[in-house]
Design an enzyme around this catalytic site. Structure first.
Site, PDB file in Angstrom:
ATOM      1  N   GLY A   1       0.796  -1.225   0.000  1.00 51.92           N
ATOM      2  CA  GLY A   1       0.000   0.000   0.000  1.00 51.92           C
ATOM      3  C   GLY A   1       0.823   1.266   0.000  1.00 51.92           C
ATOM      4  O   GLY A   1       0.270   2.366   0.015  1.00 51.92           O
TER       5      GLY A   1
ATOM      6  N   GLU B   1      -5.225  -4.039  -5.146  1.00 52.19           N
ATOM      7  CA  GLU B   1      -4.219  -5.116  -5.115  1.00 52.19           C
ATOM      8  C   GLU B   1      -4.783  -6.345  -4.409  1.00 52.19           C
ATOM      9  O   GLU B   1      -4.608  -7.477  -4.868  1.00 52.19           O
ATOM     10  CB  GLU B   1      -2.952  -4.624  -4.414  1.00 52.19           C
ATOM     11  CG  GLU B   1      -2.194  -3.596  -5.247  1.00 52.19           C
ATOM     12  CD  GLU B   1      -1.026  -2.950  -4.531  1.00 52.19           C
ATOM     13  OE1 GLU B   1      -0.190  -2.366  -5.222  1.00 52.19           O
ATOM     14  OE2 GLU B   1      -0.954  -3.010  -3.291  1.00 52.19           O
TER      15      GLU B   1
HETATM   16  C1  5RP Z   1       1.622  -0.263  -3.979  1.00 52.80           C
HETATM   17  C2  5RP Z   1       2.370  -1.371  -3.334  1.00 52.80           C
HETATM   18  C3  5RP Z   1       3.729  -1.671  -3.868  1.00 52.80           C
HETATM   19  O1  5RP Z   1       3.787  -3.012  -4.211  1.00 52.80           O
HETATM   20  C4  5RP Z   1       4.748  -1.380  -2.808  1.00 52.80           C
HETATM   21  O2  5RP Z   1       4.593  -0.047  -2.365  1.00 52.80           O
HETATM   22  C5  5RP Z   1       6.168  -1.598  -3.326  1.00 52.80           C
HETATM   23  O3  5RP Z   1       6.466  -0.615  -4.256  1.00 52.80           O
HETATM   24  P1  5RP Z   1       7.838  -0.542  -5.016  1.00 52.80           P
HETATM   25  O4  5RP Z   1       7.881  -1.704  -5.957  1.00 52.80           O
HETATM   26  O5  5RP Z   1       7.786   0.795  -5.719  1.00 52.80           O
HETATM   27  O6  5RP Z   1       8.964  -0.595  -4.013  1.00 52.80           O
HETATM   28  O7  5RP Z   1       1.927  -2.014  -2.421  1.00 52.80           O
HETATM   29  O8  5RP Z   1       0.416   0.001  -3.314  1.00 52.80           O
END
Ligand code: 5RP
Length: 219
Positions: free
Chosen positions: A95, A103
């Site tokens: 999140g 998601e």
């Molecule tokens: C978005 C998410 C993403 O999977 C999480 O924030 C990881 O992000 P990133 O791949 O940019 O590190 O939950 O809501």
């Protein structure tokens, strides 16, 4: 390797998880963006994607990958997404990119959730990353008080509204040693749309980007 190079590494590695001839569930975030870019190279092998955010939908469409609505689909063989933290049992906090509700909806359609993450995301106990929670606006103060009673400090994420039109709380100070129990508890609170603990929808496996290459954790 930089963190972004590690994200790109696992984004490419996740192509092997795509089941030929089937839709693929696609998460949100910078790691998933690498996955989407890699997915474009095999777009003739699968009919399209179910997306978990407006941002991922836009990127998929820019690559010419058809996007299907979650409510058109009964099941998916696999959902590929990143995480803000993942523990050694596959439980995750998600999140950080504000897409947690969609998601979880797409993860729920999938037989397997394959997490893709750089090695900094692997933790022993969830909770150092502030826990995102999507909340109906009128319930924000009461939900924040409930978190205080659990030892957490909830603050409203400034300038952010989810794709569903709701605000988010980020909760610091929680020690989430029983993710499934905490998720179930928070899910009971009136006004909570989605808590960013993926307990019931934990990952089946994680492709972890490390300096030595991709490490596969199976849960
Ligand atoms: C978005 C998410 C993403 O999977 C999480 O924030 C990881 O992000 P990133 O791949 O940019 O590190 O939950 O809501």
């Amino acid at each position: 390797m930089t963190q972004d190079e590690l994200k790109a590494l696992v984004g490419r590695a996740a192509l092997e998880q795509v089941v030929a001839g089937h839709l693929v569930g696609v998460g949100t975030g910078s790691t998933v963006n690498h996955f989407i870019d890699a997915l474009a190279t095999i777009k003739d092998r699968f009919p399209g994607a179910v997306s978990s955010s407006l941002a991922s939908t836009e990127r998929l469409r820019r690559h010419g990958i058809p996007v299907f609505e979650a409510n058109e689909v009964e099941s998916l063989p696999v959902y590929i997404d990143g995480a803000d933290e993942i523990d050694h049992r596959g439980y995750a906090i998600k999140g950080g990119g504000a897409a947690l509700t969609r998601e979880k909806i797409v993860a729920d359609l999938a037989e397997r959730f394959i997490c893709i993450a750089d090695e900094s995301k692997l933790v022993d106990v969830l909770g150092r990353y502030p826990l995102p929670v999507e909340v109906i606006t009128m319930a924000l103060p009461q939900v924040a008080r409930r978190f205080k009673a659990l030892g957490g400090t909830a603050i409203v994420r400034q300038g952010v509204v989810t794709d569903n039109g709701h605000p988010l709380l980020d909760v610091r100070g929680l020690v989430i040693d029983d993710p499934a129990a905490m998720e179930a508890e928070i899910n009971q609170w009136p006004g909570v749309v989605t808590v960013g603990i993926f307990g019931r929808h934990r990952a089946s496996a994680c492709l972890l980007g490390t300096a030595a290459g991709v490490r596969t954790l199976v849960f």
